[in-house]
Design an enzyme around this catalytic site. Structure first.
Site, PDB file in Angstrom:
ATOM      1  N   GLU A  91      -4.620  -8.881  -0.468  1.00 46.64           N
ATOM      2  CA  GLU A  91      -5.462  -8.673   0.714  1.00 46.64           C
ATOM      3  C   GLU A  91      -6.915  -8.610   0.283  1.00 46.64           C
ATOM      4  O   GLU A  91      -7.253  -7.945  -0.700  1.00 46.64           O
ATOM      5  CB  GLU A  91      -5.128  -7.370   1.455  1.00 46.64           C
ATOM      6  N   GLU A 109       0.821  -1.216   0.000  1.00 44.98           N
ATOM      7  CA  GLU A 109       0.000   0.000   0.000  1.00 44.98           C
ATOM      8  C   GLU A 109       0.857   1.270   0.000  1.00 44.98           C
ATOM      9  O   GLU A 109       0.848   2.060   0.948  1.00 44.98           O
ATOM     10  CB  GLU A 109      -0.963  -0.016   1.187  1.00 44.98           C
TER      11      GLU A 109
END
Length: 478
Positions: A371, A170
């Site tokens: 994820e 991220e």
């Protein structure tokens, strides 16, 4: 009516976490705070009930127990991070902390002994606090160089054990929360610094790829990539301005990372747009050549929920610092299916749409879901008489999302696996342990003891049988 869904033979199933969200501070030296540690210490009152990274899940002490549960469930792989702030004792001279390295060595050995493939991310918000305070982190090219040197040290130390490496998890988050939105410590709004962080993380990713492939660190079957939390943007409708709103959202939050990692360049006109808003970063042609010539092997994609946007209907203050929302407003779509616990929309087709995007826009580049998960507050209310959490909502979430992902694979998308967030309940920024995501419960009222949830046994059965059953309601009309 039920449908039986079969998984491809080469499709892996695992779960993910990070070092800072699990390990705790045991053995951490005084100067080894990460950015997250600094934020927690300076602004602890915004973390739910005061929980943060100090103890986390105590994985540092309990990794053997946790890996035992991974083995019991049958997971193919486990993704975590190497904590940059703890792996080194001297960031400028790139000197390893032998105490932390010994723990990490033992943890990797335990994973491998239990037949679980370790997947290691080099940075998951764990930039050393010293470098954050002194240089504003990835605003600095010097920090880029230090990060690359740290990566090479990690390859040298653990490269013979780790097949799958990733630069960032991220990469958009830290600077967006600090510099763009000023929502997190130290609340320093600076849109140009935000874009410099973005670019420097892109540059660092491809620089490390160069080191990885030229340094001989790729073991048999090894791959290097990065993990992007794609903020999928859906326009309200098909009007040109709604479409532009979604396009600009995607450009500034997603393509800014996907394009250089996969394609080796930014899209035409992007730098002109940055210059127009006075946020063009410092770059060189030599750096752009490094990006061009060192694209990654694959990418992980984090997908949780869609982002729905529409054209702007209100004016931006002429003196406001640049923000991508110059081009869009959030759209609260009526009737959308919501997770009432977390406040996020549930839209499983996001998986299929991403699969088609990777196939059609990114030349069928290799990727996987890094994820995906469902956060629920106060899960203890769902315990049965045996004390097991009956998280049927999580099982249905996994089934629905895998169903749509596998449709994309059947249509040719080059997706290799699915990683659930998370293996155990763990700490998240500010949220702490409020919303739980794990297959395994962390009982804060009982010494952080672990208990498998119903979803863990579902996952176990799916891994063993390579199939699952789903209720097919698409053509049921009531």
């Amino acid at each position: 009516m039920k449908r039986r869904i079969k998984l491809p033979d080469d499709f892996f199933l695992g779960a993910a976490a990070s070092a800072w969200q699990t390990e705790g501070w045991t053995g951490k030296k005084e100067h080894q705070d990460s950015y997250i540690d600094l934020w927690y210490k300076e602004n602890k009152d915004v973390w739910h009930n005061g929980y943060g990274p100090a103890i986390a899940t105590d994985y540092y002490h309990r990794y053997q127990e946790d890996i035992g549960y991974m083995k019991e469930i049958g997971m193919n792989c486990y993704r975590t991070s190497l904590n940059w702030s703890r792996f080194l004792i001297d960031y400028e001279n790139v000197i390893v902390d032998e105490d932390y390295a010994a723990y990490y060595d033992a943890m990797l050995d335990e994973l491998i002994a239990q037949g679980i493939e370790p997947m290691v991310c080099l940075e998951h918000y764990e930039i050393p606090g010293e470098l954050f305070k002194k240089y504003d982190g990835f605003a600095s090219k010097h920090v880029v160089d230090l990060f690359v040197r740290y990566a090479e040290k990690a390859f040298q130390r653990f490269g013979h054990k780790v097949k799958y490496w990733f630069a960032f998890n991220e990469p958009v988050v830290v600077q967006t929360r600090i510099h763009l939105d000023a929502l997190r410590y130290p609340f320093y709004q600076d849109s140009k610094a935000w874009m410099q962080w973005n670019y420097n993380k892109d540059l660092a990713t491809n620089m490390i790829m160069k080191v990885y492939k030229e340094g001989g660190y790729r073991i048999d079957g090894g791959k290097f990539g990065t993990i992007v939390n794609v903020e999928t943007a859906y326009p309200r409708g098909n009007s040109p301005r709604d479409l532009e709103a979604a396009d600009k959202y995607d450009l500034f939050y997603n393509r800014v990372f996907l394009d250089p990692a996969i394609l080796g360049h930014y899209e035409e006109g992007f730098f002109d747009l940055l210059n127009q808003h006075d946020i063009l970063m410092d770059y060189t042609t030599e750096e752009l050549e490094i990006i061009q010539n060192n694209t990654v092997d694959w990418v992980g994609i984090n997908l949780y929920h869609p982002n729905r946007v529409k054209e702007r209907t209100t004016a931006i203050h002429p003196d406001a610092p640049f923000h991508p929302d110059f081009y869009y407003e959030d759209f609260n779509m009526p009737g959308k299916k919501m997770n009432p616990h977390r406040g996020w929309e549930i839209y499983p087709k996001i998986m299929y749409d991403m699969a088609m995007r990777m196939k059609n826009h990114y030349n069928n580049f290799e990727w996987f879901i890094a994820e995906s998960g469902m956060g629920v507050e106060n899960e203890k209310q769902y315990k049965d008489e045996t004390g097991m959490i009956q998280d049927n909502y999580r099982i249905e979430f996994i089934k629905m999302h895998l169903d749509w992902l596998l449709r994309g694979i059947q249509e040719g998308s080059n997706c290799k696996g699915y990683m659930l967030w998370a293996f155990t309940d763990n700490v998240s920024p500010m949220n702490a342990f409020k919303n739980r995501y794990g297959l395994v419960e962390i009982d804060l009222e009982d010494n952080r003891n672990r208990h498998l949830k119903k979803s863990a046994y579902f996952y176990q059965n799916m891994i063993q049988t390579r199939e699952f059953e789903i209720e097919d309601e698409e053509n049921i009309y009531k």
